[in-house]
Design a protein around this motif. Sequence first.
Motif, PDB file in Angstrom:
ATOM      1  N   UNK A  38       4.803   8.120   0.123  1.00 35.25           N
ATOM      2  CA  UNK A  38       5.771   9.214   0.018  1.00 35.25           C
ATOM      3  C   UNK A  38       5.077  10.570   0.026  1.00 35.25           C
ATOM      4  N   UNK A  39       3.770  10.569  -0.249  1.00 37.90           N
ATOM      5  CA  UNK A  39       2.979  11.804  -0.234  1.00 37.90           C
ATOM      6  C   UNK A  39       1.866  11.672   0.797  1.00 37.90           C
ATOM      7  N   UNK A  40       1.312  12.796   1.199  1.00 37.95           N
ATOM      8  CA  UNK A  40       0.204  12.780   2.140  1.00 37.95           C
ATOM      9  C   UNK A  40      -1.036  12.167   1.484  1.00 37.95           C
ATOM     10  N   UNK A  41      -1.853  11.537   2.291  1.00 35.38           N
ATOM     11  CA  UNK A  41      -3.043  10.853   1.781  1.00 35.38           C
ATOM     12  C   UNK A  41      -4.300  11.539   2.300  1.00 35.38           C
ATOM     13  N   UNK A  42      -4.976  12.311   1.453  1.00 34.09           N
ATOM     14  CA  UNK A  42      -6.169  13.030   1.914  1.00 34.09           C
ATOM     15  C   UNK A  42      -7.354  12.121   2.237  1.00 34.09           C
ATOM     16  N   UNK A  43      -7.301  10.863   1.797  1.00 34.77           N
ATOM     17  CA  UNK A  43      -8.407   9.941   2.037  1.00 34.77           C
ATOM     18  C   UNK A  43      -8.219   9.119   3.304  1.00 34.77           C
ATOM     19  N   UNK A  44      -7.189   9.438   4.084  1.00 37.17           N
ATOM     20  CA  UNK A  44      -6.910   8.704   5.325  1.00 37.17           C
ATOM     21  C   UNK A  44      -7.199   9.571   6.540  1.00 37.17           C
ATOM     22  N   UNK A  45      -7.400   8.929   7.697  1.00 41.32           N
ATOM     23  CA  UNK A  45      -7.583   9.678   8.936  1.00 41.32           C
ATOM     24  C   UNK A  45      -6.297  10.375   9.338  1.00 41.32           C
ATOM     25  N   UNK A  46      -5.188   9.685   9.154  1.00 45.52           N
ATOM     26  CA  UNK A  46      -3.875  10.292   9.355  1.00 45.52           C
ATOM     27  C   UNK A  46      -2.880   9.546   8.475  1.00 45.52           C
ATOM     28  N   UNK A  47      -1.662   9.995   8.468  1.00 41.13           N
ATOM     29  CA  UNK A  47      -0.707   9.396   7.536  1.00 41.13           C
ATOM     30  C   UNK A  47       0.709   9.427   8.104  1.00 41.13           C
ATOM     31  N   UNK A  48       1.518   8.551   7.553  1.00 41.99           N
ATOM     32  CA  UNK A  48       2.950   8.519   7.853  1.00 41.99           C
ATOM     33  C   UNK A  48       3.664   8.662   6.509  1.00 41.99           C
ATOM     34  N   UNK A  49       4.445   9.721   6.364  1.00 45.14           N
ATOM     35  CA  UNK A  49       5.185   9.916   5.118  1.00 45.14           C
ATOM     36  C   UNK A  49       6.474   9.105   5.197  1.00 45.14           C
ATOM     37  N   UNK A  50       6.604   8.136   4.289  1.00 45.68           N
ATOM     38  CA  UNK A  50       7.772   7.262   4.275  1.00 45.68           C
ATOM     39  C   UNK A  50       7.975   6.708   2.878  1.00 45.68           C
ATOM     40  N   UNK A  51       9.224   6.502   2.517  1.00 40.24           N
ATOM     41  CA  UNK A  51       9.581   5.909   1.226  1.00 40.24           C
ATOM     42  C   UNK A  51       9.986   4.461   1.473  1.00 40.24           C
ATOM     43  N   UNK A  52       9.162   3.538   1.046  1.00 45.07           N
ATOM     44  CA  UNK A  52       9.432   2.118   1.301  1.00 45.07           C
ATOM     45  C   UNK A  52      10.649   1.617   0.549  1.00 45.07           C
ATOM     46  N   UNK A  53      11.111   2.384  -0.447  1.00 38.43           N
ATOM     47  CA  UNK A  53      12.309   1.999  -1.186  1.00 38.43           C
ATOM     48  C   UNK A  53      13.584   2.452  -0.484  1.00 38.43           C
ATOM     49  N   UNK A  54      13.439   3.237   0.574  1.00 36.61           N
ATOM     50  CA  UNK A  54      14.577   3.725   1.338  1.00 36.61           C
ATOM     51  C   UNK A  54      14.755   2.836   2.565  1.00 36.61           C
ATOM     52  N   UNK A  55      15.845   2.070   2.643  1.00 38.83           N
ATOM     53  CA  UNK A  55      16.024   1.144   3.771  1.00 38.83           C
ATOM     54  C   UNK A  55      15.923   1.825   5.138  1.00 38.83           C
ATOM     55  N   UNK A  56      16.412   3.062   5.249  1.00 34.53           N
ATOM     56  CA  UNK A  56      16.336   3.761   6.529  1.00 34.53           C
ATOM     57  C   UNK A  56      14.893   4.121   6.872  1.00 34.53           C
ATOM     58  N   UNK A  57      14.150   4.640   5.875  1.00 33.28           N
ATOM     59  CA  UNK A  57      12.735   4.945   6.095  1.00 33.28           C
ATOM     60  C   UNK A  57      11.959   3.691   6.479  1.00 33.28           C
ATOM     61  N   UNK A  58      12.241   2.594   5.782  1.00 39.21           N
ATOM     62  CA  UNK A  58      11.541   1.339   6.046  1.00 39.21           C
ATOM     63  C   UNK A  58      11.831   0.850   7.460  1.00 39.21           C
ATOM     64  N   UNK A  59      13.086   0.925   7.873  1.00 40.13           N
ATOM     65  CA  UNK A  59      13.456   0.475   9.216  1.00 40.13           C
ATOM     66  C   UNK A  59      12.781   1.335  10.282  1.00 40.13           C
TER      67      UNK A  59
END
Length: 252
Positions: A38-59
Amino acid sequence: MSRLEGKVIVLTGAAGGIGSLVAARLQTLGAHVTGVDRARCPDCNDHIVADLADPQDLAQLAERLTVFPVDILVNVAGLQYFGPFEDQPANALRTGYLVNLVAPATLISAVLPAMRRGGSGQIVNIGSVMGSVHYPFFAAYSSAKAGLRGLSEALRREVQADGIAVTHIAPRAVRTAFNTAAINRFMTMTGMRADEPGFVADQIVKAIVDRRKDVSIGALEAFFMRLNGLFPRLVDVGLAGQAKQARRLFLP
């Protein structure tokens, strides 16, 4: 050269206390890490902001991963509830099962076809000791993690002929912000051991590199996991004292 050199890894829970450490370690081994949180990840090369608890975001995330070149999917994201089962609101109960079980299953389903076509890949699921030794007052979390363990085992048997590895890792308690004040009090009351996040991250990365099947962190915990499988009523007796102590935190 590291076996992970150039591998594309999608890591959920990448901004969390364990996920961020795993992401950083995977990068040092030459992997390209795309974090999901749900937040940006500074330890990753890139990131996808998504809430896995949100069915629409997950889909939407699952649809995106169907065309994303994923060599390794690492499901770290999780939610934990500690307390009387009936006190957990229905929406929180659904959210827990979504994040702990439905989301990993959904994302695995999204990346699996391409892995099958390529004849390689790895699925890594971070479960819990509680997925095998089902703790009182952690009923929803334990049952979700039990489902994740079952999914990992069944899937491993399904895809082993396709060159795809399935790794299930069961940590014990870890000292992160994941633990509420009540959980910390319970661990103090019962003398429950908690590992440092860096140690757990090291074990996860090692299991990924070695393409391990099942990893249980903690020798005593691994013993109780086996014991619970063989003699669950004996473990009932062993956990009765801890259940009594937990009741004191919540019930009159």
